[in-house]
Design an enzyme around this catalytic site. Structure first.
Site, mmCIF file in Angstrom:
data_model
loop_
_atom_site.group_PDB
_atom_site.id
_atom_site.type_symbol
_atom_site.label_atom_id
_atom_site.label_comp_id
_atom_site.label_asym_id
_atom_site.label_seq_id
_atom_site.Cartn_x
_atom_site.Cartn_y
_atom_site.Cartn_z
ATOM 1 C CG ASP A 29 -18.071 -13.161 -24.145
ATOM 2 O OD1 ASP A 29 -18.791 -12.349 -23.667
ATOM 3 O OD2 ASP A 29 -18.090 -13.818 -25.229
ATOM 4 C CG ASP B 92 -20.538 -8.468 -23.181
ATOM 5 O OD1 ASP B 92 -20.010 -7.777 -23.803
ATOM 6 O OD2 ASP B 92 -21.240 -9.333 -23.106
ATOM 7 C CD GLU B 93 -16.085 -10.056 -26.879
ATOM 8 O OE1 GLU B 93 -15.343 -11.040 -27.511
ATOM 9 O OE2 GLU B 93 -16.940 -9.538 -27.154
#
Length: 462
Positions: free
Chosen positions: A8, A102-103
């Site tokens: 993350d 983003d993860e």
């Protein structure tokens, strides 16, 4: 073995902006919609100290942190950085499951280090996680938090505990130690409504849910939901890492600062959204059969209308025409605060669309009839429509109509690359700096200064 990795990125959008703009490093930065009805997309950790968080109304954020930098999102940059990060993950394993820009989850056991993990175990998994964090910082100049565990659920909890810029591993045998200290909201699938139901039943913590017989939880939440929540509370998660998460739909929507009242204006916004939707559809290499229009009226009532074609299409003319027809079926009196256009029933192929061909032929005939005499010279510069461009910004129009949005990349013929700090009363303020420079100087120009033009974003690491 703790071979499921969850990455993350830390305050991703805001961190990208800080990396792009040296003057904002270490300062509160808030990215999102800047209008009266805007919502915070991401707040830097410096801004979070003031109580600002994602999904908060931008007006509330401004009251909490009036001196923060408020910037438009630059999705072109975020996607580019995300692609670089995901490429690093795919070096670890072919099983990478992106959840957002983003993860992502990674199954390390399916990659080249799988056999070694069977013998070296947790220490190798930890080393791979630390190497990944270092590689991300070296390649894109950002930090990410890594969680490692035996399941996706526990790996995500571990990355939350690792934030910001850390690594946490939850090894087999520590499940109860970790889970019992967490509220039920930490369980996947437990949103505000389920949380309230469990709280009223005297079950505010995961430990309370785990101690309850499954039959009682099923009675409380329903069979499928209750059984699933109970299994997760016990630390059981059989979900595999899935490399390709096939999207079920592609859609775009806008919330307007002022309710739209004029029908022609509403139709114009709908057509603009349809065009954005088609561009996103084509970028994904997909087509679709069903067009969906979403309308939220002035009283917050929300309507959706849809129409299905015999075969999938990615034709902008067809999708826009269907969206207009769906809009015609809705009463628009009173004002529209949100519009959306989406396409579902996705496929990776298209069929020649005779309806679209007929539409084009009809439009061409109208254009030919209305065309000016060939002896008249005319030029038209298209309006700017790049990814992440603010709606009010239109440098392709007359210079006197230009508007500049905070955070936007610009180029000056003499001073070079910079970004817009703000504008108003016919003036625009620009800070001239790049990701690799020091803190840059600030200059102010008339909004119609011909020497100032929009620019492409620069790489974070130069």
């Amino acid at each position: 073995m703790p071979t499921i990795l969850h990455l993350d990125m830390d305050a991703f959008f805001a961190s990208v902006e800080q990396a792009s703009k040296p003057s904002l490093r270490g300062k509160p930065v808030i990215v999102g919609g800047l209008g009266a009805r805007g919502v915070v997309s991401t707040a830097s950790y410096e801004a979070r100290r003031f109580g600002v968080h994602s999904a908060m109304a931008m007006a509330h954020a401004r009251r909490l942190a009036p001196n923060a930098a408020y910037l438009i999102p630059r999705f072109e940059v975020y996607r580019r950085v995300s692609d670089e990060v995901m490429a690093l993950l795919r070096e670890l394993s072919p099983l990478v499951e992106p959840l957002s820009l983003d993860e992502a989850f990674v199954d390390l056991a399916a990659g080249p280090y799988g056999p070694a993990l069977e013998t070296e175990g947790a220490e190798l998994a930890r080393a791979l996680g630390e190497d990944l964090r270092a590689d991300i910082e070296r390649k894109v100049g950002l930090t990410g938090s890594v969680g490692l565990s035996t399941t996706k659920f526990l790996a995500k909890i571990a990355s939350e505990q690792a934030k910001p810029d850390g690594l946490v591993m939850i090894e087999a045998g520590r499940e109860r130690e970790v889970l019992d200290a967490l509220p039920v909201r930490a369980l996947p699938g437990v949103g505000p409504a389920t949380e309230e139901t469990l709280r009223r039943a005297g079950l505010p913590m995961i430990s309370d849910v785990a101690a309850l017989p499954q039959e009682e939880l099923v009675h409380l939440l329903g069979r499928a939901h209750g059984a699933g929540v109970h299994e997760l509370a016990l630390g059981h998660d059989e979900r595999p890492v899935v490399a390709e998460r096939d999207a079920k739909s592609v859609s775009v929507e806008d919330t307007f600062e002022v309710d739209l009242l004029d029908r022609d204006h509403i139709v114009g916004e709908l057509e603009r959204l349809a065009d954005r939707c088609v561009r996103r559809l084509r970028a994904a290499g997909r087509s679709g059969r069903t067009v969906v229009v979403k309308i939220r009226r002035f009283d917050f009532s929300t309507l959706t209308r849809s129409e299905t074609l015999p075969a999938p299409t990615d034709d902008p003319l067809v999708i826009a025409q269907m969206a207009r027809r769906l809009l015609d079926s809705v009463e628009l009196l009173g004002g529209i605060r949100l519009l959306g256009v989406g396409v579902t029933g996705l496929a990776d192929w298209t069929q020649e669309d005779l309806f679209a061909q007929a539409l084009r032929e009809g439009m061409q005939e109208e254009d030919d009839a209305a065309a000016p005499d060939a002896s008249e010279d005319s030029e038209h510069e298209p309006a700017y429509g790049g990814p992440g461009a603010p709606r009010a910004f239109n440098p392709g129009g007359e210079l006197s109509q230009r508007r500049w949005a905070p955070g936007q990349d610009v180029e000056h013929t003499e001073l070079g690359h910079g970004w817009v700090q703000g504008s108003g009363v016919g003036r625009v303020t620009v800070r001239f700096e790049t990701p690799g420079s020091g803190v840059g100087r600030v200059r102010t120009f008339p909004v119609d200064d011909a020497a100032l033009t929009p620019a492409a974003p620069l790489p974070l690491v130069q």
